[in-house]
Every structure is written in C-alpha cells, then in structure tokens.
Design a protein around this motif. Sequence first.
Motif, PDB file in Angstrom:
ATOM      1  N   ARG A 117      -0.869 -13.325  -1.338  1.00  0.00           N
ATOM      2  CA  ARG A 117      -2.337 -13.287  -1.458  1.00  0.00           C
ATOM      3  C   ARG A 117      -2.957 -12.674  -0.201  1.00  0.00           C
ATOM      4  O   ARG A 117      -3.911 -11.884  -0.283  1.00  0.00           O
ATOM      5  CB  ARG A 117      -2.874 -14.699  -1.698  1.00  0.00           C
ATOM      6  N   SER A 118      -2.415 -12.999   0.950  1.00  0.00           N
ATOM      7  CA  SER A 118      -2.921 -12.429   2.204  1.00  0.00           C
ATOM      8  C   SER A 118      -2.672 -10.925   2.259  1.00  0.00           C
ATOM      9  O   SER A 118      -3.535 -10.155   2.712  1.00  0.00           O
ATOM     10  CB  SER A 118      -2.254 -13.114   3.402  1.00  0.00           C
ATOM     11  N   LEU A 119      -1.496 -10.490   1.800  1.00  0.00           N
ATOM     12  CA  LEU A 119      -1.201  -9.059   1.762  1.00  0.00           C
ATOM     13  C   LEU A 119      -2.199  -8.322   0.881  1.00  0.00           C
ATOM     14  O   LEU A 119      -2.680  -7.241   1.228  1.00  0.00           O
ATOM     15  CB  LEU A 119       0.213  -8.823   1.229  1.00  0.00           C
ATOM     16  N   LYS A 120      -2.509  -8.902  -0.275  1.00  0.00           N
ATOM     17  CA  LYS A 120      -3.425  -8.252  -1.205  1.00  0.00           C
ATOM     18  C   LYS A 120      -4.834  -8.147  -0.631  1.00  0.00           C
ATOM     19  O   LYS A 120      -5.583  -7.222  -0.977  1.00  0.00           O
ATOM     20  CB  LYS A 120      -3.468  -9.018  -2.527  1.00  0.00           C
ATOM     21  N   GLN A 121      -5.212  -9.071   0.219  1.00  0.00           N
ATOM     22  CA  GLN A 121      -6.568  -9.095   0.749  1.00  0.00           C
ATOM     23  C   GLN A 121      -6.767  -8.117   1.904  1.00  0.00           C
ATOM     24  O   GLN A 121      -7.896  -7.925   2.363  1.00  0.00           O
ATOM     25  CB  GLN A 121      -6.925 -10.515   1.191  1.00  0.00           C
ATOM     26  N   GLU A 122      -5.689  -7.497   2.363  1.00  0.00           N
ATOM     27  CA  GLU A 122      -5.814  -6.525   3.437  1.00  0.00           C
ATOM     28  C   GLU A 122      -6.630  -5.321   2.968  1.00  0.00           C
ATOM     29  O   GLU A 122      -6.448  -4.814   1.867  1.00  0.00           O
ATOM     30  CB  GLU A 122      -4.434  -6.064   3.895  1.00  0.00           C
ATOM     31  N   SER A 123      -7.533  -4.865   3.812  1.00  0.00           N
ATOM     32  CA  SER A 123      -8.367  -3.713   3.455  1.00  0.00           C
ATOM     33  C   SER A 123      -7.655  -2.397   3.717  1.00  0.00           C
ATOM     34  O   SER A 123      -8.008  -1.358   3.146  1.00  0.00           O
ATOM     35  CB  SER A 123      -9.679  -3.759   4.251  1.00  0.00           C
ATOM     36  N   ASP A 124      -6.673  -2.422   4.604  1.00  0.00           N
ATOM     37  CA  ASP A 124      -5.941  -1.212   4.961  1.00  0.00           C
ATOM     38  C   ASP A 124      -4.592  -1.205   4.260  1.00  0.00           C
ATOM     39  O   ASP A 124      -3.700  -1.990   4.590  1.00  0.00           O
ATOM     40  CB  ASP A 124      -5.740  -1.156   6.482  1.00  0.00           C
ATOM     41  N   GLY A 125      -4.439  -0.354   3.259  1.00  0.00           N
ATOM     42  CA  GLY A 125      -3.178  -0.298   2.530  1.00  0.00           C
ATOM     43  C   GLY A 125      -3.412  -0.021   1.063  1.00  0.00           C
ATOM     44  O   GLY A 125      -4.471  -0.343   0.506  1.00  0.00           O
ATOM     45  N   GLY A 126      -2.404   0.565   0.415  1.00  0.00           N
ATOM     46  CA  GLY A 126      -2.507   0.921  -0.992  1.00  0.00           C
ATOM     47  C   GLY A 126      -1.707  -0.013  -1.874  1.00  0.00           C
ATOM     48  O   GLY A 126      -1.569  -1.208  -1.602  1.00  0.00           O
ATOM     49  N   GLU A 127      -1.154   0.548  -2.938  1.00  0.00           N
ATOM     50  CA  GLU A 127      -0.508  -0.226  -3.995  1.00  0.00           C
ATOM     51  C   GLU A 127       0.758  -0.931  -3.513  1.00  0.00           C
ATOM     52  O   GLU A 127       1.625  -0.323  -2.884  1.00  0.00           O
ATOM     53  CB  GLU A 127      -0.173   0.709  -5.156  1.00  0.00           C
ATOM     54  N   ILE A 128       0.860  -2.203  -3.827  1.00  0.00           N
ATOM     55  CA  ILE A 128       2.069  -2.994  -3.579  1.00  0.00           C
ATOM     56  C   ILE A 128       2.846  -3.054  -4.886  1.00  0.00           C
ATOM     57  O   ILE A 128       2.308  -3.462  -5.914  1.00  0.00           O
ATOM     58  CB  ILE A 128       1.723  -4.418  -3.113  1.00  0.00           C
ATOM     59  N   GLN A 129       4.109  -2.657  -4.851  1.00  0.00           N
ATOM     60  CA  GLN A 129       4.930  -2.648  -6.065  1.00  0.00           C
ATOM     61  C   GLN A 129       6.052  -3.672  -5.965  1.00  0.00           C
ATOM     62  O   GLN A 129       6.679  -3.829  -4.921  1.00  0.00           O
ATOM     63  CB  GLN A 129       5.528  -1.267  -6.309  1.00  0.00           C
ATOM     64  N   VAL A 130       6.298  -4.339  -7.097  1.00  0.00           N
ATOM     65  CA  VAL A 130       7.422  -5.264  -7.232  1.00  0.00           C
ATOM     66  C   VAL A 130       8.394  -4.661  -8.231  1.00  0.00           C
ATOM     67  O   VAL A 130       8.010  -4.289  -9.341  1.00  0.00           O
ATOM     68  CB  VAL A 130       6.952  -6.648  -7.733  1.00  0.00           C
ATOM     69  N   HIS A 131       9.661  -4.568  -7.842  1.00  0.00           N
ATOM     70  CA  HIS A 131      10.719  -4.086  -8.728  1.00  0.00           C
ATOM     71  C   HIS A 131      11.810  -5.153  -8.774  1.00  0.00           C
ATOM     72  O   HIS A 131      12.139  -5.764  -7.746  1.00  0.00           O
ATOM     73  CB  HIS A 131      11.300  -2.761  -8.232  1.00  0.00           C
ATOM     74  N   GLY A 132      12.390  -5.368  -9.971  1.00  0.00           N
ATOM     75  CA  GLY A 132      13.398  -6.430 -10.080  1.00  0.00           C
ATOM     76  C   GLY A 132      12.758  -7.775  -9.763  1.00  0.00           C
ATOM     77  O   GLY A 132      11.686  -8.105 -10.274  1.00  0.00           O
TER      78      GLY A 132
END
Length: 209
Positions: A117-132
Amino acid sequence: MRKLMVTTFVSLDGVMQGPGGSDEDRDGGFEHGGWSVPHFGADLIERMTTVVRRADALLVGRRTYDIFAATWPLAEADDPIGSKMNSVRKYVASRTLDTVSWQNSTLLTGDAAEAVRSLKQESDGGEIQVHGSGDLIQTLIEHDLVDEFHVLVFPVLVGSGKRLFGKGTVPAALKLLDTTSSDSGVVISTYARAGEVEYGAMGPETGNW
C-alpha cells in the motif's frame, strides 16, 4: 498513486499453479507443472514482451523471486524480457528471506499488505507488476490492492491446484479493458477495478429475460 497490475496464467478451470515447469510448484502433490508451455508461440511471447516493458517495478513473492533470480540473469543481453526483468526495480515480499541479491532487488519488511500500500501511494513511479507469486496475489486480492488483472486463460483443464481467486477474494466489480486471443487459443483479457458489485434478479416476472 501508482497502478498495480497482476499478470497471471490460468487454466480454463482456474488453476494458476506451476504453469512454467514440472518442478515450479509441487505444493499439495501437484503433478501437472508446465501446462502452459505447449501453448507459447511467437505472438504470445510478443504480447508478454509488450506488457513487461511497461513495468516500472516488479513485485514478487519468495518462490517466484527464487525462480526468477536463478533464471533471468542467464538470459542473453538482447532478450527483451530478460533485460527488463534484470534491470527493473524489484520488490520481494517474503517472511523467510533475510537478503536478496538479484540486481535492483529490495526486500519488503513488516506487513506485506501495508508495504505494498505504501509503494502504491508513492507519487514518483509508474506501473507495479506482479508475475507468478500465487500466495502474494491472494494477499493483494484480500486487501483490495490490485488495480488491474491481466489474465491469460489457457485451453487446458488441470483439475486440482492453487487458484487465482481463493477464499480471501473480496467481492468487486471489474471492467473489461481489452481482450484478444493467441494463435494457440489462449484468451488474454485485461480487467480494471470498477467499484462495488451490483446485483439484480433474472426471470420473466422481472422483465430481465
């Protein structure tokens, strides 16, 4: 807020366990590992290459990290997926690992859901992907942290095994953003979260027939 997208391979009956090899995940005595491999052709690889190239960060669980860290560094320098996997920032959710040595990897500490949740709230950064990362995905679904599901449904029935949507799934509405199919019959669909589930009734007395 950063978008979190889950990309996953599932059989037609919903199993996501061990798609890539016989020893990938034998939990529960699973004996059908590698069921996705015969369906991979040039078009499906191209699709996955396009998706992976969008990633600004990769989020994986311990088992997937171990597999990826042992294999992707062996990729040729001109492999588009391998070069991206190796160079992109990686976040690892694990209760058992103390360190992570794969290039650009960071071990998340504390509660996994709160860390994501903290990672998602960062204003600096694009798409976070989960694989597997089947176990991690269950945590993300349970805490309503997934913004998009990129689901590749393979034309095979596996029977028993770990499923994409387990017991902790939170009821949610989804919007279909895109769908296509591969030459081998894999149906590839992308869904975005779309608020709460709406309900109704079906039958001639309701006019919905």
